[in-house]
Design a protein around this motif. Structure first.
Motif, PDB file in Angstrom:
ATOM      1  N   LEU A 128      -0.888  12.826  -1.961  1.00  0.00           N
ATOM      2  CA  LEU A 128       0.078  11.721  -1.980  1.00  0.00           C
ATOM      3  C   LEU A 128       1.501  12.270  -2.099  1.00  0.00           C
ATOM      4  CD1 LEU A 128      -1.896   9.239  -4.264  1.00  0.00           C
ATOM      5  CD2 LEU A 128      -1.353   8.898  -1.842  1.00  0.00           C
ATOM      6  N   GLY A 129       1.655  13.358  -2.832  1.00  0.00           N
ATOM      7  CA  GLY A 129       2.980  13.961  -2.995  1.00  0.00           C
ATOM      8  C   GLY A 129       3.593  14.409  -1.671  1.00  0.00           C
ATOM      9  N   LYS A 174      -5.913   5.330 -19.528  1.00  0.00           N
ATOM     10  CA  LYS A 174      -4.465   5.301 -19.741  1.00  0.00           C
ATOM     11  C   LYS A 174      -3.956   3.890 -19.408  1.00  0.00           C
ATOM     12  CE  LYS A 174      -3.666   9.472 -21.208  1.00  0.00           C
ATOM     13  NZ  LYS A 174      -5.056   9.677 -21.696  1.00  0.00           N
ATOM     14  N   GLU A 203       1.076   4.099  -2.982  1.00  0.00           N
ATOM     15  CA  GLU A 203       0.756   5.518  -2.770  1.00  0.00           C
ATOM     16  C   GLU A 203       1.843   6.409  -3.380  1.00  0.00           C
ATOM     17  OE1 GLU A 203      -2.039   5.395   1.236  1.00  0.00           O
ATOM     18  OE2 GLU A 203       0.107   5.729   1.478  1.00  0.00           O
ATOM     19  N   ASN A 204       3.112   5.989  -3.263  1.00  0.00           N
ATOM     20  CA  ASN A 204       4.186   6.755  -3.916  1.00  0.00           C
ATOM     21  C   ASN A 204       4.032   6.741  -5.428  1.00  0.00           C
ATOM     22  OD1 ASN A 204       5.475   6.425  -1.180  1.00  0.00           O
ATOM     23  ND2 ASN A 204       7.031   7.650  -2.260  1.00  0.00           N
ATOM     24  N   SER A 214       0.887   6.996   5.457  1.00  0.00           N
ATOM     25  CA  SER A 214      -0.091   6.467   4.509  1.00  0.00           C
ATOM     26  C   SER A 214      -1.413   7.177   4.756  1.00  0.00           C
ATOM     27  CB  SER A 214      -0.260   4.963   4.717  1.00  0.00           C
ATOM     28  OG  SER A 214       0.749   4.262   4.041  1.00  0.00           O
ATOM     29  N   LEU A 255      -6.380   9.956 -15.700  1.00  0.00           N
ATOM     30  CA  LEU A 255      -5.856   8.589 -15.775  1.00  0.00           C
ATOM     31  C   LEU A 255      -6.781   7.620 -16.500  1.00  0.00           C
ATOM     32  CD1 LEU A 255      -4.129   8.098 -12.314  1.00  0.00           C
ATOM     33  CD2 LEU A 255      -3.340   9.274 -14.376  1.00  0.00           C
ATOM     34  N   GLU A 297      -8.163  14.347  -9.077  1.00  0.00           N
ATOM     35  CA  GLU A 297      -6.844  13.778  -9.374  1.00  0.00           C
ATOM     36  C   GLU A 297      -5.744  14.765  -8.951  1.00  0.00           C
ATOM     37  OE1 GLU A 297      -7.819  10.717 -13.055  1.00  0.00           O
ATOM     38  OE2 GLU A 297      -7.153  12.734 -13.550  1.00  0.00           O
ATOM     39  N   PHE A 319       1.376   6.459  -7.205  1.00  0.00           N
ATOM     40  CA  PHE A 319       0.294   7.329  -7.668  1.00  0.00           C
ATOM     41  C   PHE A 319       0.532   8.796  -7.318  1.00  0.00           C
ATOM     42  CE2 PHE A 319      -1.403   3.363  -8.795  1.00  0.00           C
ATOM     43  CZ  PHE A 319      -2.131   3.648  -9.939  1.00  0.00           C
ATOM     44  N   GLY A 320       1.328   9.059  -6.298  1.00  0.00           N
ATOM     45  CA  GLY A 320       1.738  10.438  -6.051  1.00  0.00           C
ATOM     46  C   GLY A 320       2.511  10.973  -7.244  1.00  0.00           C
ATOM     47  N   PHE A 325      -5.373  14.600  -5.119  1.00  0.00           N
ATOM     48  CA  PHE A 325      -4.640  13.437  -4.629  1.00  0.00           C
ATOM     49  C   PHE A 325      -3.192  13.399  -5.121  1.00  0.00           C
ATOM     50  CE2 PHE A 325      -8.695  12.513  -3.007  1.00  0.00           C
ATOM     51  CZ  PHE A 325      -8.408  11.859  -1.824  1.00  0.00           C
ATOM     52  N   GLY A 326      -2.914  14.056  -6.237  1.00  0.00           N
ATOM     53  CA  GLY A 326      -1.518  14.223  -6.638  1.00  0.00           C
ATOM     54  C   GLY A 326      -0.759  14.990  -5.568  1.00  0.00           C
ATOM     55  N   PHE A 339     -11.497   5.327  -1.001  1.00  0.00           N
ATOM     56  CA  PHE A 339     -10.688   4.266  -1.619  1.00  0.00           C
ATOM     57  C   PHE A 339      -9.375   4.124  -0.854  1.00  0.00           C
ATOM     58  CE2 PHE A 339      -7.239   2.888  -4.363  1.00  0.00           C
ATOM     59  CZ  PHE A 339      -7.721   1.654  -4.779  1.00  0.00           C
ATOM     60  N   PHE A 340      -8.789   5.255  -0.452  1.00  0.00           N
ATOM     61  CA  PHE A 340      -7.524   5.226   0.287  1.00  0.00           C
ATOM     62  C   PHE A 340      -7.757   5.045   1.800  1.00  0.00           C
ATOM     63  CE2 PHE A 340      -6.009   7.374  -3.641  1.00  0.00           C
ATOM     64  CZ  PHE A 340      -4.934   6.533  -3.923  1.00  0.00           C
ATOM     65  N   LEU A 357       0.017  10.886 -10.621  1.00  0.00           N
ATOM     66  CA  LEU A 357      -0.915  12.020 -10.618  1.00  0.00           C
ATOM     67  C   LEU A 357      -0.148  13.340 -10.687  1.00  0.00           C
ATOM     68  CD1 LEU A 357      -3.444  10.672  -7.956  1.00  0.00           C
ATOM     69  CD2 LEU A 357      -3.944  11.080 -10.372  1.00  0.00           C
ATOM     70  N   PHE A 385      -9.108   1.628  -9.914  1.00  0.00           N
ATOM     71  CA  PHE A 385      -9.963   2.652  -9.293  1.00  0.00           C
ATOM     72  C   PHE A 385      -9.987   3.908 -10.159  1.00  0.00           C
ATOM     73  CE2 PHE A 385     -10.510   6.500  -6.795  1.00  0.00           C
ATOM     74  CZ  PHE A 385     -11.755   6.260  -6.225  1.00  0.00           C
ATOM     75  N   PHE A 386      -8.810   4.258 -10.706  1.00  0.00           N
ATOM     76  CA  PHE A 386      -8.722   5.439 -11.571  1.00  0.00           C
ATOM     77  C   PHE A 386      -9.088   5.113 -13.027  1.00  0.00           C
ATOM     78  CE2 PHE A 386      -5.971   6.909  -8.014  1.00  0.00           C
ATOM     79  CZ  PHE A 386      -6.604   8.121  -7.770  1.00  0.00           C
ATOM     80  N   ARG A 437       3.763  11.094   0.926  1.00  0.00           N
ATOM     81  CA  ARG A 437       4.738  10.073   0.588  1.00  0.00           C
ATOM     82  C   ARG A 437       6.129  10.634   0.298  1.00  0.00           C
ATOM     83  NH1 ARG A 437       3.760   6.398   3.230  1.00  0.00           N
ATOM     84  NH2 ARG A 437       5.209   5.170   1.999  1.00  0.00           N
ATOM     85  N   ARG A 458      -4.721  -2.602  -8.590  1.00  0.00           N
ATOM     86  CA  ARG A 458      -6.022  -2.355  -7.948  1.00  0.00           C
ATOM     87  C   ARG A 458      -6.301  -0.852  -7.903  1.00  0.00           C
ATOM     88  NH1 ARG A 458      -8.630  -1.634  -2.851  1.00  0.00           N
ATOM     89  NH2 ARG A 458      -6.678  -0.968  -1.905  1.00  0.00           N
ATOM     90  N   THR A 459      -5.274  -0.079  -7.577  1.00  0.00           N
ATOM     91  CA  THR A 459      -5.430   1.374  -7.512  1.00  0.00           C
ATOM     92  C   THR A 459      -5.624   1.953  -8.912  1.00  0.00           C
ATOM     93  OG1 THR A 459      -4.056   1.347  -5.536  1.00  0.00           O
ATOM     94  CG2 THR A 459      -4.380   3.485  -6.589  1.00  0.00           C
ATOM     95  N   VAL A 472       0.822  -1.212   0.000  1.00  0.00           N
ATOM     96  CA  VAL A 472       0.000   0.000   0.000  1.00  0.00           C
ATOM     97  C   VAL A 472       0.859   1.266   0.000  1.00  0.00           C
ATOM     98  CG1 VAL A 472      -1.646   1.369   1.349  1.00  0.00           C
ATOM     99  CG2 VAL A 472      -2.110  -1.043   0.870  1.00  0.00           C
ATOM    100  N   PRO A 473       1.824   1.404   0.926  1.00  0.00           N
ATOM    101  CA  PRO A 473       2.622   2.644   0.876  1.00  0.00           C
ATOM    102  C   PRO A 473       3.380   2.833  -0.438  1.00  0.00           C
ATOM    103  CG  PRO A 473       3.474   1.117   2.547  1.00  0.00           C
ATOM    104  CD  PRO A 473       2.129   0.622   2.133  1.00  0.00           C
ATOM    105  N   ILE A 474       3.956   1.766  -0.975  1.00  0.00           N
ATOM    106  CA  ILE A 474       4.683   1.907  -2.248  1.00  0.00           C
ATOM    107  C   ILE A 474       3.721   2.360  -3.356  1.00  0.00           C
ATOM    108  CG2 ILE A 474       5.850   0.605  -4.089  1.00  0.00           C
ATOM    109  CD1 ILE A 474       7.333  -0.949  -1.888  1.00  0.00           C
ATOM    110  N   ILE A 489       7.361  12.786  -1.757  1.00  0.00           N
ATOM    111  CA  ILE A 489       7.813  13.113  -3.115  1.00  0.00           C
ATOM    112  C   ILE A 489       8.064  14.613  -3.258  1.00  0.00           C
ATOM    113  CG2 ILE A 489       7.194  13.067  -5.567  1.00  0.00           C
ATOM    114  CD1 ILE A 489       5.468  10.561  -4.890  1.00  0.00           C
TER     115      ILE A 489
END
Lengths: 318, 318
Positions: free
Chosen positions: B108-109, A140, A101-102, B136, A137, B101, A104-105, B104-105, B160-161, A108, A160-161, B112, A156-157, A97-99, B114
């Motif tokens: 999550l940025g 894509k 999230e990175n 998370s 997304l 989007e 998708f950070g 959440f960019g 979802f998250f 996105l 969702f998108f 996490r 899975r994520t 899950v944490p990976i 980034i």
């Protein structure tokens, strides 16, 4: 005769320790500091690991199961890792899950213009032209090398998108959450259709330096490459060339080779490249995250001698 | 007598135009260039809008419904916007997914590591200490001011998250996808518990300069503020003070006041602030996205004279 010992080296909360004791009434549950040299011979289960165990392997005559408290098993001596009579399990899943999230950070961040805008912001510049490269997304295409727990969570994520998900594994077998699956070799032919290509492979002979000029050249100029697997899987010079030439839209590396990445590395200042210092697997409340996995395996082990999840595949090496 | 006219000013694809004609057989369907001055009196439905309509309001004697092709209705003269006999609908919903989007960019940025890592990267620095502020999204709390289509999409994604979702609307009524809802006033008491506070309100007397020192001071030092509503809702000096003092962890502004934000604005170089140039609502395939909304409303209008969705609330002003 002494009771068999459950040796708890992983960090645990008091209530977790109490629950282990209540669950395993026929065992003597000891935390690290309560284990004397003469106890080693009675240890049957280890949760976590300690260097004093590595130094006295010969004494661990009753050892039957090691539940490591990390994804990696490097700390455990090879002779134990390869011993067919010892069950071995890790915590690989907890990082999925944490990976993700990175992942998708970053995805996105580039898709929605945030990462490009951070560059304009350094120059106090309101640059509306960023919008011309923006996209949502939906529909894509994302290709993930590695369809294990991390790859599946990414997929899975992505679903969702409303993305289309492509996965790569050793024999191309179907995996739920992936719309299509391929082998390493057959994946080459779809590379040019992909918007995002992600490496989530462990380091093996096959994955070492797999992401090189051939892969990057097959990818579309508007595509992005992400690596959360191992730095050794990427040919850095080739990645830098593609990014500087603009024949890749961007890349995200959470892992590099070597680590830490030296200040002199060209990667740092390569355009359209984002680097994080191998932190994507970071879990905030680690004790609360790993304990349920040990507990589920403990229940299973006590009832029938097998593990419910996260068993290490001694043949594949991960 | 002439057939009533459907005037198509919105950009449409050929197949879309054919479908409109096939659906509305009793109407004369004309695109922008086919509308002569003498046709104005026969226009009953407008899809999109044109300045020549604004300039000849008096001629629009048969006008009964305007389906605007954007979220904002500023282009339509106030006398028409307030006319009780004219149905009015917009495209507000189509921006819900892309704006979410962007939200959440950013979330999550920062969560996490980034966005912080991009700052270290400028100095070629492998800074593992970033990990100490990483988290998370599971069980984190997000408060959204505005529970319309954008707020609901943000909440759906937050669920979802596995976040906990709090919404604010005029009377605190329950909205699915939000775990809890509040009024503007009662929301104040939960601010200190929130990890993320998001403004998704339209600009009204109530929301103008609503996000000021009082709100920011109530928020936790580790919390983030995001604005995708209107720049006029935020007291910039107060936001800058909080960010520079470190009593807010970070902020994301997709909207500012004024726009474009001048190069001289202090916001550009404020620490822990990310600015995008009002692009979060950007939709890549706009014609394909907006047409289904017009079509659904057209079907409804032709069958019973009402609109199925996106009707403008003349009293509330959005």
């Amino acid at each position: 005769m002494s009771k068999p010992i459950i040796a708890v080296y992983a960090i645990t909360k008091d209530w977790q320790l109490e629950e282990i004791k209540a669950t395993a009434r026929d065992y003597d549950v000891r935390v690290k500091d309560e284990i004397r040299p003469e106890d080693l011979k009675n240890i049957e289960i280890v949760y976590g690991w300690g260097s004093e165990l590595s130094e006295n392997i010969a004494d661990l005559k009753q050892l039957k199961w090691i539940q490591k408290d990390t994804a990696g098993l490097d700390a455990i001596p090879e002779s134990l890792r390869k011993d067919k009579d010892i069950l071995l399990s890790n915590m690989s899943g907890v990082h999925a899950v944490p990976i993700t999230e990175n992942i998708f950070g970053y995805i996105l961040g580039v898709a929605r213009g945030i990462i490009p805008a951070m560059t304009s912001q350094l120059e106090s510049k309101w640059d509306k032209s960023i919008a011309s490269n923006m996209f949502s997304l939906k529909d894509k295409k994302v290709l993930v090398y590695g369809t294990g727990s991390i790859g599946q969570e990414i997929a899975r994520t992505a679903k969702f998108f409303e993305m289309t998900t492509y996965g790569v594994n050793s024999n191309g077998r179907s995996i739920q959450t992936f719309d299509h699956t391929y082998t390493m070799e057959s994946s080459q032919k779809i590379l040019s259709d992909m918007d995002f290509v992600i490496n989530a492979l462990p380091l093996t002979d096959e994955s070492e330096l797999f992401f090189d000029k051939q892969i990057f050249a097959n990818m579309n100029d508007s595509a992005y490459f992400l690596n959360i697997g191992r730095g050794e899987s990427v040919k850095d010079e080739h990645l830098i060339e593609e990014l500087e030439a603009g024949t890749l839209a961007g890349a995200y590396l959470d892992v590099t080779s070597p680590e830490p990445l030296p200040e002199s590395s060209k990667l740092w200042q390569t355009q359209n490249l984002v680097i994080t210092p191998h932190i994507s697997g970071n879990v905030e409340h680690f004790r609360d995250t790993i304990y349920p996995i040990f507990k589920e395996n403990l229940d299973s082990y006590l009832s029938n001698g097998t593990l419910a999840k996260n068993e290490y595949n001694k043949k594949k090496g991960y």
